[in-house]
Design an enzyme around this catalytic site. Structure first.
Site, PDB file in Angstrom:
ATOM      1  N   THR A  31       0.710  -1.106   0.034  1.00 21.43           N
ATOM      2  CA  THR A  31      -0.107   0.053   0.014  1.00 21.43           C
ATOM      3  C   THR A  31       0.619   1.175  -0.155  1.00 21.43           C
ATOM      4  O   THR A  31       1.017   2.211  -0.760  1.00 21.43           O
ATOM      5  CB  THR A  31      -0.905  -0.092   1.172  1.00 21.43           C
ATOM      6  OG1 THR A  31      -1.620  -0.858   1.255  1.00 21.43           O
ATOM      7  CG2 THR A  31      -1.895   1.139   1.254  1.00 21.43           C
TER       8      THR A  31
ATOM      9  N   ARG B 214       7.362  -8.471  -3.723  1.00 18.73           N
ATOM     10  CA  ARG B 214       7.374 -10.010  -3.893  1.00 18.73           C
ATOM     11  C   ARG B 214       6.683 -10.746  -4.969  1.00 18.73           C
ATOM     12  O   ARG B 214       7.130 -12.049  -5.362  1.00 18.73           O
ATOM     13  CB  ARG B 214       6.745 -10.601  -2.630  1.00 18.73           C
ATOM     14  CG  ARG B 214       7.460 -10.234  -1.231  1.00 18.73           C
ATOM     15  CD  ARG B 214       6.647 -10.904  -0.072  1.00 18.73           C
ATOM     16  NE  ARG B 214       7.569 -10.440   1.157  1.00 18.73           N
ATOM     17  CZ  ARG B 214       7.124  -9.285   1.817  1.00 18.73           C
ATOM     18  NH1 ARG B 214       6.199  -8.961   1.750  1.00 18.73           N
ATOM     19  NH2 ARG B 214       7.976  -9.050   3.065  1.00 18.73           N
TER      20      ARG B 214
ATOM     21  N   GLY C 271     -12.675  -1.506   6.863  1.00 17.87           N
ATOM     22  CA  GLY C 271     -11.354  -1.528   6.364  1.00 17.87           C
ATOM     23  C   GLY C 271     -10.148  -0.762   7.049  1.00 17.87           C
ATOM     24  O   GLY C 271      -9.161  -0.772   6.586  1.00 17.87           O
TER      25      GLY C 271
ATOM     26  N   GLU D  57      -6.680  -4.432  10.559  1.00 19.72           N
ATOM     27  CA  GLU D  57      -5.902  -5.366   9.803  1.00 19.72           C
ATOM     28  C   GLU D  57      -6.797  -6.808   9.981  1.00 19.72           C
ATOM     29  O   GLU D  57      -7.423  -6.735  10.890  1.00 19.72           O
ATOM     30  CB  GLU D  57      -4.487  -5.530  10.171  1.00 19.72           C
ATOM     31  CG  GLU D  57      -3.761  -4.369  10.514  1.00 19.72           C
ATOM     32  CD  GLU D  57      -2.967  -3.864   9.230  1.00 19.72           C
ATOM     33  OE1 GLU D  57      -3.076  -4.618   7.979  1.00 19.72           O
ATOM     34  OE2 GLU D  57      -2.803  -2.692   8.981  1.00 19.72           O
TER      35      GLU D  57
ATOM     36  N   LYS E 184       5.715   2.929  18.208  1.00 19.59           N
ATOM     37  CA  LYS E 184       5.590   4.494  18.030  1.00 19.59           C
ATOM     38  C   LYS E 184       6.007   5.358  19.145  1.00 19.59           C
ATOM     39  O   LYS E 184       6.928   5.967  19.109  1.00 19.59           O
ATOM     40  CB  LYS E 184       4.333   4.872  17.322  1.00 19.59           C
ATOM     41  CG  LYS E 184       3.948   4.152  16.036  1.00 19.59           C
ATOM     42  CD  LYS E 184       2.472   4.421  15.582  1.00 19.59           C
ATOM     43  CE  LYS E 184       2.026   3.680  14.678  1.00 19.59           C
ATOM     44  NZ  LYS E 184       0.565   3.558  14.338  1.00 19.59           N
TER      45      LYS E 184
ATOM     46  N   GLY F 176      -2.670   4.788   6.229  1.00 18.15           N
ATOM     47  CA  GLY F 176      -3.392   4.984   4.903  1.00 18.15           C
ATOM     48  C   GLY F 176      -2.369   5.404   3.711  1.00 18.15           C
ATOM     49  O   GLY F 176      -1.177   5.947   4.005  1.00 18.15           O
TER      50      GLY F 176
HETATM   51  N1  HSE Z   1      -2.573   0.302  12.093  1.00 21.19           N
HETATM   52  C1  HSE Z   1      -2.049   1.553  12.600  1.00 21.19           C
HETATM   53  C2  HSE Z   1      -3.438   2.195  12.810  1.00 21.19           C
HETATM   54  C3  HSE Z   1      -1.330   2.041  11.296  1.00 21.19           C
HETATM   55  O1  HSE Z   1      -4.248   1.893  13.283  1.00 21.19           O
HETATM   56  O2  HSE Z   1      -2.945   3.294  13.333  1.00 21.19           O
HETATM   57  C4  HSE Z   1      -0.142   1.772  11.164  1.00 21.19           C
HETATM   58  O3  HSE Z   1       0.626   1.693  12.006  1.00 21.19           O
END
Ligand code: HSE
Length: 456
Positions: free
Chosen positions: A14, A46, A192, A195, A210, A314
């Site tokens: 993405t 890949r 969406g 994950e 983070k 995103g």
């Molecule tokens: N999955 C993360 C979120 C984004 O929902 O903020 C990527 O770190």
């Protein structure tokens, strides 16, 4: 013709596809602003035939490869962009890129959280910059801001909503009273946002990765993962969302990063890094950050309070962050290309992406972290129960700032007791809770959540 800087793009998922797309779309703008051209020389994927979201056509077959080593061996690749995901292959690629003297751009938060110390030690030894804006808070330029805009500040605190999925889930539970966690998670997946495997989003570790990056950048040493207090949102119930609202709070998955003052009142005391569901006053600006949005509040000793808001994930927002790193990386390479190697080396020295220093260096033991708390207990509704709970708290030096007991009872006929507790350490509250859980009048499950009042 303008100067060209060669890029090797590892990963066409993405974000990788977004970077490829926007490099082409905004080529003229970048050339004008940078005075050079960013040219993709190689792309690692890949699957070399799969259509990619956002891309009308795949990159030409002549530059597509499955083998990341091609990026290292190609002298025309000066900047390696790692957007593969995972740990082992990205780590091998970054090690090899640094050893080959190629600038690195990565958005890999888990990799940096786990291996940041090694990566930046290698980068420093080889005098190779490693940039990582896309690793934290997507399109929000929080890394550059802390690294550059706040370079003259001791960072007093960082408060961040830095996981969009959990913020979406908690926002839905707040907007729709009675909605439970499982249904809100299903809604996030249907939209969406989450994950297919949302484990790291909801167990707090995506935000913790983070937070480690932000804390390390703010305090100049790489924070070990086992010094971070992490709790996810899996156990947040509609009941707690309701009571928090009644008491004037919203529940957010909040990353909290703080440095205490030293004993003499100077900056440089022990730091704390934590991620957990947190009650924050509805009146605080972070309480109104809803849905998948991220926000980060940074307080510096010189700048005071600042606030950053935007999309934390995103294709487009994250690509924007990668492109800003690419621009900076290319600009740092420019003097060397223009036959001024000394100037280039000087610039590179200032641009490693992370500069360790020894002004801080200790993490507060997790048991010593101080917080206010929200405690909800299901209790027998009979005289003396509140006194027993208050007695256990008092025995561990924990004060009660308010108590709510609705007259309604749960299906088992038990009363809900909600207590707001004064500041106490994790050690104190854990000890008190063990005592309370052993009381015959207290029945699981209850809830213990932390409360943040932002220094007030
Ligand atoms: N999955 C993360 C979120 C984004 O929902 O903020 C990527 O770190």
């Amino acid at each position: 013709m303008s100067l060209q800087i060669g890029i090797g793009l590892a990963g066409l998922g993405t974000v990788g596809a977004g970077v490829y797309k926007h490099l082409a779309q905004n080529r003229a703008l970048l050339v004008e602003r940078l005075g050079l051209e960013l040219v993709v020389r190689r792309v690692v994927a890949r699957d070399l035939t799969k259509p990619r979201a956002g891309l009308a056509a795949l990159p030409p077959a002549s530059i597509l490869t499955k083998d990341w080593r091609v990026l290292i061996d190609d002298p025309a690749v000066e900047i390696v962009v790692e957007l593969l995901g995972g740990i082992d292959t990205p780590l091998a690629l970054i090690r090899a890129a640094i050893a080959a003297g190629k600038t690195v751009v990565t958005g890999n938060k888990a990799l940096l959280a786990e291996h940041g110390q090694e990566i930046f030690a290698l980068a420093s030894a080889q005098r190779v910059p490693v940039f990582f804006e896309a690793s934290t808070a997507g399109g929000i330029p929080i890394i550059k801001s802390i690294r550059e805009a706040f370079i003259a500040n001791h960072i007093v605190s960082i408060h961040g909503i830095i996981n969009g999925t959990s913020n979406y889930i908690l926002s839905r539970m707040t907007a729709e009273p009675g909605l439970d966690f499982a249904d809100a998670l299903a809604a996030a997946q249907a939209a969406g946002y989450a994950e297919a495997d949302p484990t790291l989003d909801i167990n707090g570790w995506d935000a913790a990765h983070k937070a480690i990056i932000l804390a390390s950048l703010a305090y100049g040493f790489w924070v070990p993962a086992d010094r971070v207090f992490v709790e996810g949102i899996e156990k947040i119930s509609a009941t707690d969302i309701h009571f928090a609202g009644e008491l004037g709070y919203r529940i957010k998955l909040l990353a909290i990063i703080k440095a205490a003052a030293t004993e003499t009142g100077q900056a440089g005391g022990p730091i704390e890094v934590r991620v957990h569901p947190t009650l924050i006053p509805k009146t605080h600006v972070l309480a109104s950050v809803s849905g998948v949005f991220n926000a980060v509040a940074v307080r510096g000793d010189v700048v005071g309070e600042t606030l950053f808001y935007g999309r934390g994930a995103g294709q487009d927002p994250t690509s924007s962050a990668v492109l800003s790193d690419l621009a900076e990386a290319a600009f740092a390479l420019r003097p060397a290309n223009e036959q001024a190697p000394d100037a280039g080396a000087d610039l590179r020295r200032r641009c490693y992406g992370f500069t360790p220093h020894g002004l801080y260096g200790a993490c507060l033991p997790l048991e010593e972290i101080v917080s206010r708390y929200y405690l909800r207990l299901a209790v027998d509704d009979r005289p003396g129960v509140l006194a027993q709970v208050a007695g256990a708290l008092g025995a561990h030096g924990i004060g009660i700032s308010s108590v709510v007991q609705p007259e309604t009872h749960d299906a088992a006929g038990r009363a809900q007791l909600v207590l707001m507790l004064d500041r106490a350490t994790h050690r104190q509250v854990n000890a008190a809770l063990a005592e309370i859980a052993a009381l015959a009048c207290v029945h699981p499950p209850g809830a213990l959540l932390r409360v943040e009042t932002f220094g007030s």
